[in-house]
Design a protein around this motif. Structure first.
Motif, PDB file in Angstrom:
ATOM      1  N   SER A 144       0.843  -1.193   0.000  1.00 31.66           N
ATOM      2  CA  SER A 144       0.000   0.000   0.000  1.00 31.66           C
ATOM      3  C   SER A 144       0.879   1.243   0.000  1.00 31.66           C
ATOM      4  O   SER A 144       1.561   1.536   0.985  1.00 31.66           O
ATOM      5  N   THR A 145       0.884   1.962  -1.085  1.00 27.52           N
ATOM      6  CA  THR A 145       1.796   3.091  -1.242  1.00 27.52           C
ATOM      7  C   THR A 145       1.147   4.413  -0.847  1.00 27.52           C
ATOM      8  O   THR A 145      -0.060   4.605  -1.024  1.00 27.52           O
ATOM      9  N   GLN A 146       1.945   5.323  -0.323  1.00 29.21           N
ATOM     10  CA  GLN A 146       1.508   6.702  -0.108  1.00 29.21           C
ATOM     11  C   GLN A 146       1.744   7.560  -1.354  1.00 29.21           C
ATOM     12  O   GLN A 146       1.440   8.749  -1.355  1.00 29.21           O
ATOM     13  N   SER A 147       2.311   6.946  -2.372  1.00 31.19           N
ATOM     14  CA  SER A 147       2.676   7.663  -3.606  1.00 31.19           C
ATOM     15  C   SER A 147       3.682   8.770  -3.319  1.00 31.19           C
ATOM     16  O   SER A 147       3.623   9.860  -3.899  1.00 31.19           O
ATOM     17  N   GLU A 264      -1.266  -1.116  -4.456  1.00 29.19           N
ATOM     18  CA  GLU A 264      -2.475  -0.318  -4.362  1.00 29.19           C
ATOM     19  C   GLU A 264      -2.208   0.998  -3.650  1.00 29.19           C
ATOM     20  O   GLU A 264      -1.200   1.159  -2.968  1.00 29.19           O
ATOM     21  N   GLN A 265      -3.120   1.941  -3.786  1.00 25.60           N
ATOM     22  CA  GLN A 265      -3.045   3.189  -3.044  1.00 25.60           C
ATOM     23  C   GLN A 265      -3.455   2.939  -1.594  1.00 25.60           C
ATOM     24  O   GLN A 265      -4.296   2.092  -1.304  1.00 25.60           O
ATOM     25  N   SER A 266      -2.873   3.716  -0.696  1.00 27.96           N
ATOM     26  CA  SER A 266      -3.116   3.532   0.728  1.00 27.96           C
ATOM     27  C   SER A 266      -4.585   3.763   1.075  1.00 27.96           C
ATOM     28  O   SER A 266      -5.195   4.745   0.654  1.00 27.96           O
ATOM     29  N   LYS A 267      -5.154   2.839   1.862  1.00 26.45           N
ATOM     30  CA  LYS A 267      -6.547   2.957   2.305  1.00 26.45           C
ATOM     31  C   LYS A 267      -6.640   3.522   3.714  1.00 26.45           C
ATOM     32  O   LYS A 267      -7.667   4.067   4.103  1.00 26.45           O
TER      33      LYS A 267
END
Length: 449
Positions: A144-147, A264-267
């Motif tokens: 899960s990335t913070q971008s 994925e993007q961080s949830k």
């Protein structure tokens, strides 16, 4: 004594003896100030190199709460790696006793991992790697990335991107974000593995005087190795910063663990209590080499980790703004603070600001802890200085071309504790004569007082 129209032997808040003690203290302080002023003039202000530029000096005694000497102490200077003292405060304040190496959600192989910016993951300077041990048992997980894409700081020198002192920042560092290339002749290999190595074999016969130098394009990890008679000898290790692109670090992680991974993007915010935590290293085991070796990468990641813990996201600028508006709101002169390491020439701090942060850390975290973290004579960046005064001078160095800084603690021969900051800049010469002038001045303080 007649005071305020009436005969008395007291003054508001104390006795007549208190007045004499206060007057004696003031006279003593004035005398010390004059002596330090003469010493500074003779050693620093008239130095043949320093006098071609500018210098700021601040000497403070915590026991009395008095500045003993100030010269340009409220003026701004480029502090170089003295900036790390402010990153150190952020680390001491918000990283706890142990670093958060990783957060995750789920169980078994069905987990999602959340990076924490911890720079110790698979770093060769650390023997234990709990995060790697945890992930090595997983066949599949979601990253899960913070971008986070701010790999380089504001005001860094663009042409230094291949130097190992300007390592790129990332949300999930690996191997210290450095490529290490080993081998000789035509047989070279790298860590991380699976990098593209283009080896120039134009010299047919290799010998012990011939090694290789390495380079890579600005925006990718394609490494070119070329024969080099001067820089790299045969069998030396070549170090080159990784290009820490958003997708590069997860790919390196997947290659290292030999597993499959979703992206994925961080949830969740990283501060979400539903996330489990794996700790990696004792915090001071990171902060000590950061200060003693002036490790730029550790300092940058320390500021990002602190941001992650306090704000739930990785942003050096948001963390800096938050600190200056909360914990450090009473700083004497608000700095222009650009990065965590001091690589940026946008940084502007005053000598009194460094006295302030050192005194604040002493009061909040204790002098003994700071003595263990900061270098003393003969250690780290003070390896060639203050050798006979080890254990009595603890300080952070700072050097950029034409700028030199030193701020720290000094224990005098009369067992007085002084906090000092010396910032010099804009002199057209190397740093060594400036460092020696600093050394002569501080040893004089230690021996005289």
């Amino acid at each position: 004594m007649k005071l305020f129209g009436k005969k008395t032997n007291q003054y508001p808040g104390g006795t007549l003896y208190g007045w004499y003690a206060l007057i004696g203290l003031l006279l003593s302080s004035c005398s010390v100030t004059k002596q330090i002023s003469r010493q500074a003039a003779n050693i620093l202000l008239q130095d043949s190199v320093i006098s071609t530029g500018h210098i700021g000096i601040s000497i403070y005694e915590p026991a009395t709460g008095q500045y003993l000497y100030n010269y340009n102490a409220t003026k701004n200077f480029v502090p170089a790696s003295n900036t790390k003292l402010f990153s150190l405060y952020a680390g001491l304040k918000y990283l706890g006793d142990s670093l958060v190496g990783l957060r995750y959600h789920g169980s078994g192989d069905s987990i999602t991992i959340y990076p924490s910016a911890d720079p110790t993951f698979l770093h060769p300077g650390f023997l234990r790697h709990p995060v790697f041990d945890f992930l090595a048992g997983k066949k599949y997980f979601t990253y899960s990335t913070q971008s986070f894409t701010a790999a380089l700081g504001q005001g860094w020198g663009w042409d230094d991107y291949q130097e190992d002192y300007m390592v790129q920042r990332s949300e999930f560092p690996m191997y210290g974000n450095l490529i290490r290339i080993y081998g000789s002749g035509s047989a070279y290999y790298s860590i991380p593995a699976n990098l593209y190595l283009d080896i120039d074999t134009s010299i047919e016969k290799y010998n012990d005087t011939i090694g290789f130098s390495a380079g890579r394009p600005w925006d990718e990890n394609k490494i070119s190795l070329k024969p080099n008679y001067l820089k790299i000898k045969k069998n030396d290790t070549i170090r080159l910063p990784l290009f820490a692109g958003l997708y590069d670090m997860p790919r390196f992680l997947m290659d290292t663990l030999h597993n499959k991974m979703n992206f994925e993007q961080s949830k969740f915010k990283n501060t979400d209590p539903r996330l489990a935590v794996i700790h990696s290293q004792p915090t001071d085991s990171l902060l000590k080499p950061m200060m003693q070796n002036s490790d730029n990468f550790f300092a940058e990641q320390t500021l990002l980790m602190a941001s992650n813990e306090l704000l739930g996201l990785m942003s050096d600028q948001k963390m800096i703004d938050t600190l200056l508006n909360t914990d450090l709101r009473d700083i004497p002169q608000k700095p222009q603070w650009a990065d965590g390491s001091g690589l940026s020439r946008y940084n502007l701090f005053t000598p009194q600001s460094f006295v302030y942060i050192l005194n604040k850390m002493k009061n909040e975290f204790g002098l003994d802890r700071l003595k263990n973290i900061l270098p003393t004579g003969g250690q780290g960046t003070l390896g060639s200085y203050y050798k006979k005064h080890a254990g009595y001078i603890f300080a952070k160095t700072g050097t950029l071309n034409n700028h030199c800084a030193l701020s720290g603690f000094i224990i005098t021969k009369k067992n007085k504790l002084f906090i000092f900051s010396l910032l010099a800049g804009n002199y057209p010469a190397g740093a060594t004569p400036v460092r020696r002038a600093f050394e002569k001045f501080l040893i004089g303080l230690r021996e005289r007082y």
